[in-house]
Enzyme design. Sequence first.
Site, PDB file in Angstrom:
ATOM      1  N   ASP A   1       0.683  -1.332   0.079  1.00 46.43           N
ATOM      2  CA  ASP A   1       0.056   0.101  -0.049  1.00 46.43           C
ATOM      3  C   ASP A   1       0.756   1.261   0.309  1.00 46.43           C
ATOM      4  O   ASP A   1      -0.354   2.502   0.826  1.00 46.43           O
ATOM      5  CB  ASP A   1      -0.871   0.145   1.339  1.00 46.43           C
ATOM      6  CG  ASP A   1      -2.029  -1.071   1.417  1.00 46.43           C
ATOM      7  OD1 ASP A   1      -2.008  -1.719   0.177  1.00 46.43           O
ATOM      8  OD2 ASP A   1      -3.200  -1.276   2.369  1.00 46.43           O
TER       9      ASP A   1
ATOM     10  N   LYS B   1      -6.514  -5.507  -3.091  1.00 48.05           N
ATOM     11  CA  LYS B   1      -6.818  -5.754  -1.824  1.00 48.05           C
ATOM     12  C   LYS B   1      -7.657  -5.097  -1.531  1.00 48.05           C
ATOM     13  O   LYS B   1      -7.462  -3.294  -1.902  1.00 48.05           O
ATOM     14  CB  LYS B   1      -6.120  -6.537  -0.830  1.00 48.05           C
ATOM     15  CG  LYS B   1      -5.066  -5.442  -0.263  1.00 48.05           C
ATOM     16  CD  LYS B   1      -4.326  -5.309   0.449  1.00 48.05           C
ATOM     17  CE  LYS B   1      -3.214  -5.100   1.472  1.00 48.05           C
ATOM     18  NZ  LYS B   1      -4.435  -3.478   2.079  1.00 48.05           N
TER      19      LYS B   1
ATOM     20  N   CYS C   1      -2.228  -2.861   7.889  1.00 50.60           N
ATOM     21  CA  CYS C   1      -1.883  -3.068   6.485  1.00 50.60           C
ATOM     22  C   CYS C   1      -0.687  -4.025   6.830  1.00 50.60           C
ATOM     23  O   CYS C   1      -1.029  -5.527   6.687  1.00 50.60           O
ATOM     24  CB  CYS C   1      -2.275  -3.031   5.521  1.00 50.60           C
ATOM     25  SG  CYS C   1      -3.829  -2.490   5.237  1.00 50.60           S
TER      26      CYS C   1
END
Length: 182
Positions: free
Chosen positions: A9, A85, A118
């Site tokens: 990310d 995701k 995450c």
Amino acid sequence: MKTALILIDIQNDYFPGGAMTLLGADAAAAHAAELLRVFRQRQLAVVHIQHIANRPGASFFLPGTPGAEIHAALSPVAGEAVFQKSFPSSFRDTPLLTHLRSENITRLYLAGMMTHMCVDTTVRAAFDLGFSCCLAHDACATRDLSFDGQLATAAQVQTAYLAALNGLFAQVKSSTELIAAL
């Protein structure tokens, strides 16, 4: 032991001017970019994880927005896997596990954002799935959090999460130390 770099990310919304600016995002991206440079130079596997928000009321990583794009300093190149995701874990509802198993990868170098969300979730899941994990602490970033009227600064959050992961779940080291151990 085959090794892959997992970049979690590292997307525009986490950088200054983005919808969810993190403390130290630029510095973390620079360290992640150095890891990426070395992995590319040594022709080791690289996987980019991109979060795309699909929950009602989401305010960042919105589909089709510049904020959801992977930061230019870490743009994928041909041959590098990119998996999208919509949950904190990079393994949930993605082909990541199948991809890693098909490539016989057993050790993961990880870097990314947000450390407390995450990154933490992905490292713990990877450990539970049997991977040996190495987390570059200087290639991660997070933000201030609060609970019950008390503030935890980004530095405190970062320290707490890295300390919790270090040892059992991952070897938490600087990007320089991890590169030297490759």
